[in-house]
Scaffold this active site. Structure first.
Site, short mmCIF file in Angstrom:
data_model
loop_
_atom_site.label_atom_id
_atom_site.label_comp_id
_atom_site.label_asym_id
_atom_site.label_seq_id
_atom_site.Cartn_x
_atom_site.Cartn_y
_atom_site.Cartn_z
N PHE A 142 -46.26 -16.22 43.30
CA PHE A 142 -47.01 -15.11 42.70
C PHE A 142 -48.25 -14.90 43.55
O PHE A 142 -48.72 -15.80 44.20
CB PHE A 142 -47.43 -15.42 41.25
N ALA A 143 -48.76 -13.67 43.55
CA ALA A 143 -50.01 -13.36 44.23
C ALA A 143 -50.78 -12.42 43.32
O ALA A 143 -50.66 -11.21 43.40
CB ALA A 143 -49.77 -12.72 45.58
N GLY A 145 -54.37 -11.22 41.33
CA GLY A 145 -55.82 -11.28 41.30
C GLY A 145 -56.39 -12.00 42.49
O GLY A 145 -56.13 -11.65 43.63
N SER A 147 -55.88 -15.22 43.33
CA SER A 147 -55.21 -16.46 43.68
C SER A 147 -53.85 -16.24 44.33
O SER A 147 -53.13 -15.31 43.98
CB SER A 147 -55.01 -17.34 42.43
N HIS A 148 -53.54 -17.12 45.28
CA HIS A 148 -52.17 -17.29 45.75
C HIS A 148 -51.57 -18.43 44.93
O HIS A 148 -52.20 -19.46 44.75
CB HIS A 148 -52.15 -17.70 47.23
N ILE A 149 -50.36 -18.26 44.45
CA ILE A 149 -49.68 -19.32 43.72
C ILE A 149 -48.45 -19.71 44.52
O ILE A 149 -47.48 -18.95 44.62
CB ILE A 149 -49.27 -18.87 42.30
N SER A 150 -48.49 -20.88 45.14
CA SER A 150 -47.37 -21.38 45.92
C SER A 150 -46.78 -22.61 45.23
O SER A 150 -47.40 -23.18 44.33
CB SER A 150 -47.81 -21.72 47.34
N LYS A 163 -52.51 -23.70 43.27
CA LYS A 163 -53.34 -22.51 43.05
C LYS A 163 -54.40 -22.45 44.14
O LYS A 163 -55.28 -23.29 44.20
CB LYS A 163 -53.99 -22.57 41.66
N ASP A 270 -58.79 -15.96 28.23
CA ASP A 270 -57.88 -15.06 28.95
C ASP A 270 -56.42 -15.33 28.57
O ASP A 270 -55.53 -15.24 29.42
CB ASP A 270 -58.07 -15.21 30.46
#
Length: 732
Positions: A142-143, A145, A147-150, A163, A270
């Protein structure tokens, strides 16, 4: 000195002197980030960025140039920060800047790469896995906001979420880690809250990045899960008791999390559909992302506007357990009602009761159409929503009180049954054809466009993160392909986004060629480790995705997608060849990747050429058919219009009336057919040739806009000819 851009300015609340004082006191902060008057500012690449935690880079474009065009106050915070940064740069000598790591020198530069070795940074939490031998399983799963999420995989095959902040923001991740530590120490871990292990240095593209590591929750987000659950209910796969019982199970689990956080004095701030993930293996919902957390009574660092409680506005009450309860219910309302179908309606506005007109309109077949957020009668469900979202914070129940509401107390099913239903939704017969069910919205494409422009700006300043931009481009190709299939985005926006993607590839190629002259400089050489990591984390995922694409059957609507995939392969080849020429011996691994890229490019070129030739042939046939219709098109169109306007329509009646109606229809049909009698054979032969061509052309969007116009013209002519050909069979 380069000019400083200001983004996201706000009314003044600090003097110039205090801004200077703030920087002088906190110049050693590791990120070039300031917190002034409760607002966070990020300074990177010669920009002062107001950190907006809801939409990240998508909102940074607001206010660009307003300061320097004289449209904003000379005494605003942003102007004060600009003056401060100018003064700091002037008063700090070049020698001093070079001697101060992560200080004022970094306020004006790009995000530096960490020099720490791969592995845990500091002491991880108890039970953390061994990171020795870890590898990148998925880059940018996911990418969103900031953050990169790997996904990182350990040698024991355990998958961890990494994160990684897009810009220098170690402080944010550290603060999030500290929040989890505090919760674990004060209230313990919770099965429905993310399980975090600590900060670590992980591979990312051709760089090393610091990341917050946590267990991966393999499953779907809340909106996707409940949408599929609702489809199963509508299709009769589960009954009403099972559907609403599962909804209530989810509500109990989420409220148990907010109660657990409250025991530790922490507020999430959130909770929303994107921050609730359902575990495919257990069926349990898991709340993630404490990036905007606060302590109870404090003002939140940020929130998502369409879900937040009303008391969280600027200058109002601080965050509390009750504001988190509000978030849980607005999240459930969003998912149950399907608010994503109408982005103008906000879930935190609650339900709207309509008594003067039906709450549901009917479709052409007489079936009710659900209208998100509209209620016609009062039920336990509507009372639950209103009792949470429609009252002030003082009157709102806390987590335990909300769980006692009549809606959550009656009609429940046992937990194991609810979890089994959710597991079946995620993995069984009730699963949709694709797990990627989130629609691509215009807003999402705007966010991706802003991210591309950020990469282009980095290229202009010779600070392009090659691995990051290629990884982002791979993600964007998937998003654009999906948006074109769904048809939910305006074609002009799709065209603009496509042009921006192709421009980025050209910039990357120019950037690589411009750096070739620097390859003899040891400072620009890429180590074998980074080259190998680039191939494994960037090239390999792209190759696998494109190979799956090549194995599919393609139509003319796929030409644009194949053109982009071809450009992606070309660029990967250009970059990898350049890396291979930087003085290091070329390894067998590199040769292997170069061969695979070349073979994929050749195969893709062949498929693309075949499709393009077939499309040119179809265009020629289409032109011939339209010309053939010239002798009868106008007469046939007018005759059919007269038939439609004069024929009697009977919706119900006795058998006698029905017989009379049929006789009248036959008379009108005979008159119409007489008008076109000389063209009957021409129209019949026309449809024999046009229908197969229309099937080949399909209905999807095509890159050739003129071809689309001609296709729709052929479709109209075919419809006219077909209807006239059927008149005799239907009525005579």
């Amino acid at each position: 000195m380069k000019s400083v851009k200001i983004m996201g300015t706000m009314p003044p609340s600090i003097s110039l002197a205090k801004a200077h004082e703030r920087i002088s006191q906190h110049w050693q902060n590791p990120v070039g980030e300031l917190n002034i008057g409760g607002k966070r500012y990020r300074i990177i690449d010669n920009q002062v960025l107001r950190l907006n935690p809801h939409s990240g880079f998508s909102l940074f474009r607001e206010g660009v140039g307003k300061i320097f065009s004289g449209k904003m106050f000379n005494f605003s915070i942003a102007r004060n920060l600009t003056d401060t940064l100018h003064a700091a740069q002037k008063t700090t000598s070049q020698e001093l800047r070079s001697d101060i790591p992560n200080a004022l020198s970094n306020l004006f530069g790009a995000k530096p790469q960490t020099e720490l070795p791969l592995g845990w940074k500091g002491e991880p939490l108890s039970g953390a896995p061994d990171l020795e031998g870890m590898r990148v399983a998925e880059t940018d799963k996911f990418a969103e906001g900031e953050s990169h999420i790997s996904i990182i995989e350990t040698k024991d095959k355990q998958r961890l979420v990494a994160k990684i902040e897009r810009s220098i923001a170690e402080g944010h991740l550290f603060a999030e880690l500290e929040a989890y530590k505090h919760i674990y120490k004060t209230a313990g871990k919770h099965p429905n809250l993310a399980n975090v292990h600590g900060m670590a240095v992980v591979p990312y593209g051709n760089r090393k990045e610091e990341a917050l590591l946590m267990d991966e929750v393999d499953g779907w987000r809340c909106s996707d899960t409940l949408r599929t659950l609702a489809d199963s209910w509508k299709q009769g796969k589960i009954n009403s008791e099972a559907y609403w019982g599962t909804i209530k199970f989810i509500a109990h689990r989420l409220l148990d999390v907010t109660n657990h956080l409250a025991k530790a004095g922490v507020v999430h701030n959130d909770i929303k559909p994107g921050n609730v993930v359902f575990d495919r293996a257990s069926g349990e919902p898991v709340v993630i992302d404490l990036g905007l957390h606060s302590r109870s009574g404090e003002q939140p660092k940020g929130f998502t506007e369409s879900f937040k409680a009303p008391e969280l506005g600027v200058g109002n009450l601080g965050a509390s357990e009750k504001s988190d309860v509000f978030l849980v219910v607005s999240t459930l309302l969003h998912c149950i009602e399907g608010f994503e179908k109408n982005p103008e309606i906000k879930p935190n506005q609650g339900l709207r009761f309509i008594t003067s007109e039906p709450a549901h309109v009917m479709d052409e077949n007489g079936y009710p159409i659900h209208r998100p957020g509209i209620a016609g009668v009062e039920t336990a469900y509507t009372r639950f929503i209103t009792d949470i979202l429609g009252v002030s914070a003082d009157s709102r129940p806390d987590s335990n009180e909300a769980r006692l509401h009549e809606f959550l107390s009656d009609g429940t099913i046992d937990e194991e049954s609810a979890k089994q239903i959710l597991k079946d939704t995620l993995t069984g017969e009730m699963s949709p054809l694709s797990t990627d069910v989130r629609r691509i919205t215009p807003k999402k494409l705007r966010e991706l466009s802003d991210l591309l422009r950020t990469h282009l700006s980095s290229a202009a300043t010779k600070q392009l993160d090659m691995g990051g931009v290629l990884s982002d481009l791979d993600t964007m190709l998937v998003a654009l392909d999906k948006a074109e299939r769904e048809g939910g985005v305006d074609k002009d926006q799709l065209k603009s986004f496509n042009s921006l993607i192709l421009k980025t590839y050209r910039v990357i190629e120019d950037y690589v060629k411009g750096r070739e002259g620097d390859t003899k400089n040891s400072s620009t050489e890429v180590s074998p480790y980074h080259r190998s990591n680039f191939m494994l984390s960037i090239v390999e995922p792209s190759l696998q995705r494109i190979q799956k694409h090549l194995d599919q059957t393609h139509s003319f609507s796929d030409i644009g997608s194949l053109v982009r995939a071809h450009k992606h392969l070309e660029t990967l080849l250009e970059v990898l060849v350049t890396l291979s020429q930087q003085g290091q011996p070329v390894s067998s691994e590199t040769y292997g990747f170069l061969n695979r890229l070349t073979e994929a490019k050749i195969t893709l070129s062949q498929q693309l050429n075949t499709l393009q030739q077939q499309q040119e042939s179809a265009k020629a046939q289409l032109s011939i058919l339209i010309n053939r219709s010239g002798s009868w098109a106008d007469v046939a169109r007018q005759s059919l219009q007269r038939f439609d306007s004069t024929r009697p329509v009977v919706k119900f009646g006795t058998e006698q009336y029905t017989a009379i109606h049929r006789q009248m229809m036959a008379a009108h049909a005979a008159i119409t057919l007489q008008e076109v009698s000389e063209f009957t054979d021409d129209m019949r032969n026309f449809t024999v040739d046009s229908i197969p061509l229309l099937i080949q052309l399909g209905r999807s969007s095509l890159m050739d806009e003129h071809l689309v116009e001609q296709r729709e013209k052929l479709r109209e002519l075919t419809t006219i000819a077909e209807r006239l050909n059927r008149l005799e069979r239907e009525w005579m």
